[in-house]
Design a protein around this motif. Sequence first.
Motif, mmCIF file in Angstrom:
data_model
loop_
_atom_site.group_PDB
_atom_site.id
_atom_site.type_symbol
_atom_site.label_atom_id
_atom_site.label_comp_id
_atom_site.label_asym_id
_atom_site.label_seq_id
_atom_site.Cartn_x
_atom_site.Cartn_y
_atom_site.Cartn_z
ATOM 1 N N ARG A 119 0.820 -1.211 0.000
ATOM 2 C CA ARG A 119 0.000 0.000 0.000
ATOM 3 C C ARG A 119 0.851 1.256 0.000
ATOM 4 N N THR A 120 1.977 1.226 0.724
ATOM 5 C CA THR A 120 2.810 2.423 0.788
ATOM 6 C C THR A 120 3.359 2.760 -0.600
ATOM 7 N N SER A 121 3.867 1.746 -1.281
ATOM 8 C CA SER A 121 4.388 1.972 -2.627
ATOM 9 C C SER A 121 3.295 2.481 -3.543
ATOM 10 N N TYR A 122 2.094 1.956 -3.324
ATOM 11 C CA TYR A 122 0.957 2.383 -4.146
ATOM 12 C C TYR A 122 0.723 3.881 -3.988
ATOM 13 N N ARG A 123 0.772 4.339 -2.725
ATOM 14 C CA ARG A 123 0.571 5.777 -2.481
ATOM 15 C C ARG A 123 1.729 6.585 -3.056
ATOM 16 N N VAL A 124 2.952 6.093 -2.841
ATOM 17 C CA VAL A 124 4.121 6.814 -3.361
ATOM 18 C C VAL A 124 4.032 6.914 -4.878
ATOM 19 N N ALA A 125 3.592 5.819 -5.532
ATOM 20 C CA ALA A 125 3.453 5.832 -6.985
ATOM 21 C C ALA A 125 2.448 6.900 -7.410
ATOM 22 N N TRP A 126 1.336 6.974 -6.716
ATOM 23 C CA TRP A 126 0.342 8.001 -7.051
ATOM 24 C C TRP A 126 0.935 9.400 -6.925
ATOM 25 N N VAL A 127 1.593 9.656 -5.780
ATOM 26 C CA VAL A 127 2.131 10.996 -5.531
ATOM 27 C C VAL A 127 3.142 11.371 -6.611
ATOM 28 N N THR A 128 4.067 10.442 -6.921
ATOM 29 C CA THR A 128 5.115 10.782 -7.887
ATOM 30 C C THR A 128 4.532 10.968 -9.288
ATOM 31 N N ILE A 129 3.543 10.149 -9.643
ATOM 32 C CA ILE A 129 2.982 10.263 -10.988
ATOM 33 C C ILE A 129 2.187 11.559 -11.132
ATOM 34 N N VAL A 130 1.444 11.919 -10.087
ATOM 35 C CA VAL A 130 0.724 13.202 -10.127
ATOM 36 C C VAL A 130 1.732 14.356 -10.206
ATOM 37 N N PHE A 131 2.828 14.225 -9.452
ATOM 38 C CA PHE A 131 3.879 15.245 -9.491
ATOM 39 C C PHE A 131 4.445 15.396 -10.909
ATOM 40 N N GLU A 132 4.703 14.268 -11.550
ATOM 41 C CA GLU A 132 5.236 14.310 -12.917
ATOM 42 C C GLU A 132 4.264 14.974 -13.873
ATOM 43 N N PHE A 133 2.993 14.623 -13.720
ATOM 44 C CA PHE A 133 1.993 15.183 -14.625
ATOM 45 C C PHE A 133 1.905 16.697 -14.426
ATOM 46 N N THR A 134 1.890 17.120 -13.147
ATOM 47 C CA THR A 134 1.896 18.547 -12.852
ATOM 48 C C THR A 134 3.138 19.195 -13.454
ATOM 49 N N GLY A 135 4.277 18.558 -13.271
ATOM 50 C CA GLY A 135 5.531 19.108 -13.771
ATOM 51 C C GLY A 135 5.516 19.302 -15.271
ATOM 52 N N VAL A 136 5.065 18.291 -15.999
ATOM 53 C CA VAL A 136 5.118 18.388 -17.463
ATOM 54 C C VAL A 136 4.124 19.437 -17.956
ATOM 55 N N ILE A 137 2.982 19.599 -17.265
ATOM 56 C CA ILE A 137 2.013 20.610 -17.672
ATOM 57 C C ILE A 137 2.544 22.008 -17.351
ATOM 58 N N VAL A 138 3.025 22.210 -16.114
ATOM 59 C CA VAL A 138 3.463 23.537 -15.685
ATOM 60 C C VAL A 138 4.719 23.956 -16.453
ATOM 61 N N VAL A 139 5.736 23.100 -16.454
ATOM 62 C CA VAL A 139 6.993 23.447 -17.125
ATOM 63 C C VAL A 139 6.780 23.521 -18.639
ATOM 64 N N GLY A 140 5.971 22.620 -19.168
ATOM 65 C CA GLY A 140 5.673 22.663 -20.596
ATOM 66 C C GLY A 140 5.033 23.987 -20.995
ATOM 67 N N THR A 141 4.050 24.423 -20.193
ATOM 68 C CA THR A 141 3.381 25.688 -20.479
ATOM 69 C C THR A 141 4.344 26.855 -20.330
ATOM 70 N N LEU A 142 5.124 26.850 -19.219
ATOM 71 C CA LEU A 142 6.078 27.939 -18.979
ATOM 72 C C LEU A 142 7.111 28.024 -20.091
ATOM 73 N N SER A 143 7.571 26.875 -20.570
ATOM 74 C CA SER A 143 8.613 26.891 -21.601
ATOM 75 C C SER A 143 8.085 27.456 -22.910
ATOM 76 N N VAL A 144 6.760 27.425 -23.086
ATOM 77 C CA VAL A 144 6.179 28.006 -24.292
ATOM 78 C C VAL A 144 5.977 29.513 -24.118
ATOM 79 N N ILE A 145 5.428 29.938 -22.937
ATOM 80 C CA ILE A 145 5.092 31.360 -22.795
ATOM 81 C C ILE A 145 6.243 32.181 -22.212
ATOM 82 N N ARG A 146 7.173 31.540 -21.484
ATOM 83 C CA ARG A 146 8.321 32.277 -20.932
ATOM 84 C C ARG A 146 9.613 31.537 -21.242
ATOM 85 N N PRO A 147 9.993 31.434 -22.519
ATOM 86 C CA PRO A 147 11.188 30.642 -22.863
ATOM 87 C C PRO A 147 12.461 31.165 -22.197
ATOM 88 N N ASP A 148 12.454 32.452 -21.779
ATOM 89 C CA ASP A 148 13.655 33.008 -21.153
ATOM 90 C C ASP A 148 13.960 32.340 -19.818
#
Lengths: 164, 122
Positions: A76-105
């Motif tokens: 169960r612990t790994s299951y929760r850790v997997a959820w947290v890390t995967i949500v983190f990755e998804f947030t990261g790719v959306i936020v950084v992806g968007t920022l890299s388009v609108i604020r490339p500097d």
Amino acid sequence: MSDARSTTEPAAKPGRMSGIGRVLVAVYAVLALAATGRSFTQIVQRFDEAPLAYTLSALAAVVYVIATIALVRPGRTSYRVAWVTIVFEFTGVIVVGTLSVIRPDLFPDATVWSFFGMGYLFIPLVLPPLGMWWLATHPPRTDAAAPAPGAASDARRAASGGRS
Amino acid sequence: MIEWFAYVQVAVAVAGGLLCVVLGLAKRVPNDLVLGVLALVELLLVVQVVVAIIAPGAGNPPTGSLLEFWVYLISALLLPPAAAFWALLERSRWATVVCGVAALAVAVMVYRMLQIWTVQQA
């Protein structure tokens, strides 16, 4: 279909790791390796050029490694850790992806998440939803209750696939 | 890095990788053919290691970062054995697909290594 068959399956065999889940974990492992290698060279060679981008690269690499391990490990612990890390990755790719388009500097050099993971064939964008779907359909087995329907049917499929 | 050899390597890895993915989707468990593909991909990578050690001293230096090149090459070397080992742990059709994914990942990494060696200005 029968409960007896499901409960006699060895408990050590985690539902998350059979069937197509192995492919998912393999892709995660490759991505973790790629991100780790890239951030290693970036930080060793030219950290001063883009500290923010390279720190993010390293963070992303660590999270991919943790996600891979959490997907492989049962419990169960790994299951929760997997959820947290995967949500983190998804947030990261959306936020950084968007920022890299609108604020490339902000990102003079590429990270694994720049332009929604374009440099990695958009795998960083596609993988987290697949991982979430996989986790949602394969919850960890509890001791008392019968295994989840998804996990049981998957184990059967893996077993029949292994014989063919 | 020898350019034509790198292209041969990419072609072998792509063809072998696709073959493994197709075999896996056709419900084949890992067999000698699948492991042979991985062995061939690994062998070519070992040859690449030898080439990469000799080339800079033989008038063929990389244009990009040699460190980055080696990180890719060593990472690529790890993939086929890892995939083969994992395939033998659980011989299911998906293990065959995993072998294919590993070979395709090696193809991408070799192509990236070629870019570092020939066109990247670091």
